[in-house]
Design a protein around this motif. Structure first.
Motif, short mmCIF file in Angstrom:
data_model
loop_
_atom_site.label_atom_id
_atom_site.label_comp_id
_atom_site.label_asym_id
_atom_site.label_seq_id
_atom_site.Cartn_x
_atom_site.Cartn_y
_atom_site.Cartn_z
N ALA A 114 0.66 -0.78 -0.15
CA ALA A 114 -0.55 0.14 -0.47
C ALA A 114 0.66 1.00 -0.01
N VAL A 116 -0.77 5.12 -1.43
CA VAL A 116 -1.90 5.33 -0.33
C VAL A 116 -0.76 6.26 0.55
N ARG A 117 -2.28 6.61 1.00
CA ARG A 117 -1.74 7.72 2.64
C ARG A 117 -1.27 6.95 3.68
N ARG A 120 -3.10 8.12 6.35
CA ARG A 120 -4.49 7.61 7.22
C ARG A 120 -4.86 6.55 6.36
N SER A 121 -5.14 6.18 5.40
CA SER A 121 -5.81 5.31 4.77
C SER A 121 -5.52 3.93 5.40
N ILE A 122 -4.30 3.51 5.49
CA ILE A 122 -3.35 2.70 5.58
C ILE A 122 -3.78 2.15 6.85
N GLY A 150 -6.31 2.76 9.14
CA GLY A 150 -8.44 2.78 8.86
C GLY A 150 -8.40 1.50 8.33
N ARG A 151 -7.40 1.37 6.77
CA ARG A 151 -7.92 -0.17 6.02
C ARG A 151 -7.36 -0.87 6.74
N HIS A 152 -6.06 -1.31 6.54
CA HIS A 152 -4.61 -2.44 6.69
C HIS A 152 -4.62 -2.56 8.35
#
Length: 300
Positions: free
Chosen positions: A186, A191-192, A194-196, A198-200
């Protein structure tokens, strides 16, 4: 029964009994939650009203209004059963609010510290260690005693150090997850952060956090009762098991039920939440909620 080994036949009933016993804490905690939610709707009780003519009635006695005091009354004539029911709602509300606030703060800071590492992780980790070394109940007493008694003050006082455990657990999980293949992929894909997170990362903290939240809930309920017992927790207009126990300490020889029955109610709840927390910790406490996904590299 031919073809089935004898040890297997004997082990099956034992496993069934173990499963049934393992469900007992769930049933008892569920009963407490049911009483906390629906009990006050079925019992009319005014914690300020003090019918002195009904004071110190033994369990099962008839009151001046013709009702039955199933668990007796206290030194001011207030019904013990009603205090236990309303106290259950108080404990559940304060426990849920404190654990929710602590979880929100602790998981957020722990995830950021574990994923970012570097100087930010070093600073936050030292903050966690310093606050963890400070006696939690002492800090709660100082905060609760410094302000006017209210539910909000109790929640803030108990949350002051409760979030640290969530932060430490989340940080440990995040430190291990940030090196996983899907997190590296990611990052390579742009991928930013924050997204990492939240999702991973955060989804894998669910199991350990839920197990910890169960244990923290029991500690919060016990701490709230302790503060109310000392007279620095909730106001007199609110019903708390700690207040009820404190009201009966002067009548232990003549009216044992005032302190004993709420104390037993509190003890049963704490013991069963502790057993439930141990079961969840054994199952999810080390991040095994998603072991199969972790082994296969599937991020969820």
């Amino acid at each position: 029964m031919t073809g089935i080994p004898a040890p297997a036949v004997i082990a099956a009933p034992r496993q069934d009994r173990r499963r049934m016993l393992a469900r007992v804490p769930f049933a008892i905690v569920g009963l407490y939650l049911f009483v906390a939610v629906f009990g006050p709707l079925l019992i009319t009780y005014d914690p300020v009203h003090t019918p002195l003519g009904d004071r110190l009635l033994s369990p099962g006695s008839m009151t001046s209004t013709g009702d039955t005091a199933w668990l007796g009354t206290d030194g001011l004539g207030r019904d013990i059963l009603a205090q236990i029911v309303y106290g259950a709602r108080t404990s559940v509300v304060i426990g849920a609010a404190t654990v929710g606030l602590s979880c929100l703060v602790g998981v957020g800071l722990g995830a950021v510290a574990g994923y970012a590492r570097g100087w930010l992780d070093a600073v936050l980790a030292r903050v966690f260690d310093v606050l963890l070394a400070f006696p939690a109940i002492l800090l709660a007493i100082v905060i609760a005693g410094a302000f006017e008694r209210s539910v909000l003050v109790v929640v803030v006082a108990l949350s002051a150090t409760a979030w640290i455990s969530f932060a430490r657990v989340t940080r440990g999980v995040a430190l291990s997850l940030r090196e996983r293949a899907w997190v590296d992929a990611a990052r390579v894909m742009g991928v930013r952060g924050r997204s990492i997170l939240g999702r991973h990362v955060l989804p894998f903290t669910a199991g350990p956090v839920i197990a910890l939240a169960t244990l923290e809930f029991a500690l919060v309920v016990l701490a709230e009762a302790g503060l109310s017992f000392l007279g620095i927790g909730l106001p007199s207009s609110a019903v708390s098991w700690g207040q009820t126990i404190a009201n009966g300490k002067g009548y232990l020889e003549s009216a044992w039920w005032i302190s004993t029955l709420p104390g037993l109610t509190l003890s049963v709840l704490i013991i069963n939440i502790g057993i439930l927390g141990d079961q969840l910790t054994a199952r999810y406490g080390r991040g095994r909620l998603d072991d199969r996904r972790t082994k296969t590299g599937d991020p969820l």
